[in-house]
Write an enzyme that holds these catalytic residues in place. Structure first.
Site, short mmCIF file in Angstrom:
data_model
loop_
_atom_site.label_atom_id
_atom_site.label_comp_id
_atom_site.label_asym_id
_atom_site.label_seq_id
_atom_site.Cartn_x
_atom_site.Cartn_y
_atom_site.Cartn_z
N ASN A 126 0.77 -1.29 0.06
CA ASN A 126 -0.09 -0.19 0.21
C ASN A 126 1.02 1.18 -0.01
OD1 ASN A 126 -2.46 1.51 0.34
ND2 ASN A 126 -1.52 2.04 2.37
N HIS A 160 1.10 5.24 1.20
CA HIS A 160 0.61 5.94 2.11
C HIS A 160 1.57 7.40 2.10
CE1 HIS A 160 -1.30 7.69 5.72
NE2 HIS A 160 -0.16 7.65 6.36
N ASP A 209 -2.47 1.65 7.38
CA ASP A 209 -1.39 2.44 7.00
C ASP A 209 -0.14 2.15 8.26
OD1 ASP A 209 -2.43 3.61 4.97
OD2 ASP A 209 -3.30 4.92 6.38
C1 GRF Z 1 -2.07 9.01 -2.91
O1 GRF Z 1 -1.69 10.19 -2.42
C2 GRF Z 1 -2.00 7.81 -2.11
O2 GRF Z 1 -0.71 7.85 -1.14
C3 GRF Z 1 -3.25 7.93 -1.18
O3 GRF Z 1 -4.03 8.07 -2.25
C4 GRF Z 1 -3.63 9.10 -3.27
C5 GRF Z 1 -3.90 8.31 -4.59
O4 GRF Z 1 -3.66 8.88 -5.92
N1 GRF Z 1 -3.45 6.74 -0.51
P1 GRF Z 1 -3.80 8.37 -7.07
O5 GRF Z 1 -5.12 7.80 -7.30
O6 GRF Z 1 -2.81 7.32 -7.36
O7 GRF Z 1 -3.38 9.66 -8.14
#
Ligand code: GRF
Length: 211
Positions: free
Chosen positions: A120, A122, A162
């Site tokens: 994941n 974060h 997370d």
């Molecule tokens: C990213 O900032 C990720 O860290 C968070 O959600 C956002 C997703 O962005 N969990 P995207 O959809 O990949 O543009």
């Protein structure tokens, strides 16, 4: 021949809920040969209007829209949803499952289908600002002089939100002249780097575990 080149073909499933810029970074890296042997074989969204689904379609990648609402409406549990989704994802036989902006917390029911193979991204450093709006909360904490740097990480997924062992971490500076959007742009650029590094590292670890 490098160890990367010796790796067999690897299948990646990516789960999204939004724009999918991190998904795009993975697709672009794979297409450019920066993730040798790796291919995105499935993109799942729990939101119908997630632009990441369009991104996947533009690259000929199979997509699945899999919302939670029908489950809650029918009085089914989150575990029911997680199990059915895990079955759908498992049908694509992924070596690695990447949560890239996936706004749903998985129970062990899902994670047990893919042990040590779910990662994941974060937008904060390990142990910091778990949950939603991490970028805004980091910036606010910086304004209040509670932190002096931001960051992002890709980590293995555990049931706790997370948390889980980090694979790749990047520190992202906040400059005195920054407004929130400046920090956001810098942070997302860092994410697009580390998501690719983390996929490469996770696949290499799978390969080394198998050999
Ligand atoms: C990213 O900032 C990720 O860290 C968070 O959600 C956002 C997703 O962005 N969990 P995207 O959809 O990949 O543009």
């Amino acid at each position: 021949m490098s160890s990367d080149a010796e790796q067999p073909a690897r299948r990646i499933a990516v789960l999204i809920s939004g724009s999918g810029t991190n998904l795009q970074a993975i697709i672009d890296a794979a297409e450019a040969g920066h993730l040798p042997g790796a291919e995105v074989v499935l993109v799942v969204s729990n939101r119908r209007d997630a632009f990441g689904l369009t991104r996947a379609e533009m690259h000929g990648i199979p997509t699945l829209y899999f919302p939670l609402k029908p489950y809650t409406s029918e009085g089914k549990s989150r575990e029911d949803y997680d199990r059915d989704l895990a079955e759908q994802v498992a049908a694509a036989a992924p070596d690695l499952v990447v949560l890239a902006g996936w706004m749903h917390v998985f129970s062990p029911v899902f994670l047990d289908y893919f042990p040590h193979r779910v990662i994941n991204i974060h937008p904060a450093l390990p142990g910091k600002f778990a949950g939603t709006n991490a970028i805004e909360r980091t910036f606010e904490a910086w304004q209040n002089e509670e932190v002096d740097v931001g960051g992002c990480m890709v980590h293995y997924v555990v049931p706790e939100v997370d948390a889980g062992k980090p694979l790749v971490i990047a520190h992202v500076p906040i400059l005195p002249s920054d407004v929130l959007s400046d920090f956001e742009v810098r942070l997302h650029a860092a994410e697009h780097q580390i998501i690719v590094q983390a996929v490469r590292l996770a696949l290499a670890r799978i390969w080394s575990d198998e050999n």
